[in-house]
Design a protein around this motif. Structure first.
Motif, PDB file in Angstrom:
ATOM      1  N   ILE A   1     -25.395  26.105  21.046  1.00  0.00           N
ATOM      2  CA  ILE A   1     -26.121  25.107  21.287  1.00  0.00           C
ATOM      3  C   ILE A   1     -26.486  23.993  20.389  1.00  0.00           C
ATOM      4  CG2 ILE A   1     -28.248  24.351  22.522  1.00  0.00           C
ATOM      5  CD1 ILE A   1     -27.938  27.091  24.320  1.00  0.00           C
ATOM      6  N   PHE A   2     -27.088  24.567  19.227  1.00  0.00           N
ATOM      7  CA  PHE A   2     -27.335  23.684  18.027  1.00  0.00           C
ATOM      8  C   PHE A   2     -26.261  23.064  17.503  1.00  0.00           C
ATOM      9  CE2 PHE A   2     -27.825  23.217  13.515  1.00  0.00           C
ATOM     10  CZ  PHE A   2     -28.892  22.570  13.595  1.00  0.00           C
ATOM     11  N   LYS A   3     -24.943  23.447  17.417  1.00  0.00           N
ATOM     12  CA  LYS A   3     -23.797  22.846  17.053  1.00  0.00           C
ATOM     13  C   LYS A   3     -23.407  21.914  18.094  1.00  0.00           C
ATOM     14  CE  LYS A   3     -21.670  26.416  14.144  1.00  0.00           C
ATOM     15  NZ  LYS A   3     -20.722  27.621  14.087  1.00  0.00           N
ATOM     16  N   GLU A   4     -23.533  22.052  19.069  1.00  0.00           N
ATOM     17  CA  GLU A   4     -23.021  20.929  20.003  1.00  0.00           C
ATOM     18  C   GLU A   4     -24.146  19.847  20.041  1.00  0.00           C
ATOM     19  OE1 GLU A   4     -22.939  23.091  23.929  1.00  0.00           O
ATOM     20  OE2 GLU A   4     -21.043  23.925  23.366  1.00  0.00           O
ATOM     21  N   LYS A   5     -25.470  20.047  20.054  1.00  0.00           N
ATOM     22  CA  LYS A   5     -26.266  19.131  19.799  1.00  0.00           C
ATOM     23  C   LYS A   5     -26.265  18.309  18.628  1.00  0.00           C
ATOM     24  CE  LYS A   5     -29.729  20.990  23.308  1.00  0.00           C
ATOM     25  NZ  LYS A   5     -31.070  21.525  23.347  1.00  0.00           N
ATOM     26  N   THR A   6     -26.087  19.016  17.709  1.00  0.00           N
ATOM     27  CA  THR A   6     -25.727  18.138  16.396  1.00  0.00           C
ATOM     28  C   THR A   6     -24.676  17.233  16.381  1.00  0.00           C
ATOM     29  OG1 THR A   6     -26.821  19.976  15.201  1.00  0.00           O
ATOM     30  CG2 THR A   6     -25.382  18.421  13.774  1.00  0.00           C
ATOM     31  N   GLN A   7     -23.486  17.868  16.968  1.00  0.00           N
ATOM     32  CA  GLN A   7     -22.438  16.995  17.198  1.00  0.00           C
ATOM     33  C   GLN A   7     -22.632  16.013  17.918  1.00  0.00           C
ATOM     34  OE1 GLN A   7     -19.437  17.561  15.231  1.00  0.00           O
ATOM     35  NE2 GLN A   7     -19.089  15.269  16.018  1.00  0.00           N
ATOM     36  N   ASP A   8     -23.447  15.988  19.190  1.00  0.00           N
ATOM     37  CA  ASP A   8     -23.630  14.825  19.929  1.00  0.00           C
ATOM     38  C   ASP A   8     -24.458  13.862  19.262  1.00  0.00           C
ATOM     39  OD1 ASP A   8     -22.300  16.089  21.964  1.00  0.00           O
ATOM     40  OD2 ASP A   8     -24.079  16.968  22.984  1.00  0.00           O
ATOM     41  N   LEU A   9     -25.467  14.192  18.477  1.00  0.00           N
ATOM     42  CA  LEU A   9     -26.080  13.331  17.664  1.00  0.00           C
ATOM     43  C   LEU A   9     -25.017  12.525  16.581  1.00  0.00           C
ATOM     44  CD1 LEU A   9     -29.519  15.209  16.659  1.00  0.00           C
ATOM     45  CD2 LEU A   9     -29.276  13.253  18.142  1.00  0.00           C
ATOM     46  N   LEU A  10     -24.507  13.138  16.060  1.00  0.00           N
ATOM     47  CA  LEU A  10     -23.556  12.762  15.046  1.00  0.00           C
ATOM     48  C   LEU A  10     -22.489  11.743  15.738  1.00  0.00           C
ATOM     49  CD1 LEU A  10     -22.456  15.965  12.852  1.00  0.00           C
ATOM     50  CD2 LEU A  10     -23.999  13.880  12.055  1.00  0.00           C
ATOM     51  N   ASN A  11     -22.133  11.961  16.608  1.00  0.00           N
ATOM     52  CA  ASN A  11     -21.086  11.151  17.447  1.00  0.00           C
ATOM     53  C   ASN A  11     -21.999   9.813  17.912  1.00  0.00           C
ATOM     54  OD1 ASN A  11     -19.059  12.823  17.282  1.00  0.00           O
ATOM     55  ND2 ASN A  11     -19.299  13.664  19.185  1.00  0.00           N
ATOM     56  N   GLU A  12     -23.079  10.118  18.532  1.00  0.00           N
ATOM     57  CA  GLU A  12     -23.997   9.097  18.689  1.00  0.00           C
ATOM     58  C   GLU A  12     -24.352   7.878  17.665  1.00  0.00           C
ATOM     59  OE1 GLU A  12     -28.646   8.203  20.272  1.00  0.00           O
ATOM     60  OE2 GLU A  12     -27.621  10.136  20.775  1.00  0.00           O
TER      61      GLU A  12
END
Length: 97
Positions: free
Chosen positions: A68-79
């Motif tokens: 979950i942390f990795k997915e949220k981090t990747q979402d933030l990076l993409n944003e």
């Protein structure tokens, strides 16, 4: 990280576990203590299961949280990548003027 391995020991639910680690004691001790507390808390909630069963539950939970942390981090990076890409290029005089 030192290459000098040392043995650390922890007692969880009346069983002693020994590990060879090469991390500093001040890093390992809090982690082992947290694991011990989590195992003992889960043991109280789900009953006297084997320690291995409880540790696997904790590992599963940790892996899920990590995912979950990795997915949220990747979402933030993409944003933020998208926001940065949409900023005007300040070195391009055409976009500034």
């Amino acid at each position: 990280m030192s290459e000098d391995y040392k043995v650390v020991e922890i007692k969880i639910l009346n069983e002693i576990y020994k590990f060879k680690v090469n991390e500093p004691q001040e890093v390992i001790d809090p982690i082992l203590e947290e694991i011990k507390e989590n195992v003992e808390d889960l043991s109280k909630k789900i009953g006297k299961q084997k320690v291995n069963h409880i540790l696997l539950l904790l590992l599963l939970n940790e892996k899920l949280n990590n995912l979950i942390f990795k997915e949220k981090t990747q979402d933030l990076l993409n944003e933020y990548k998208e926001k940065i890409e949409n900023l005007p290029n300040f070195y391009d005089t055409k976009s500034v003027l």
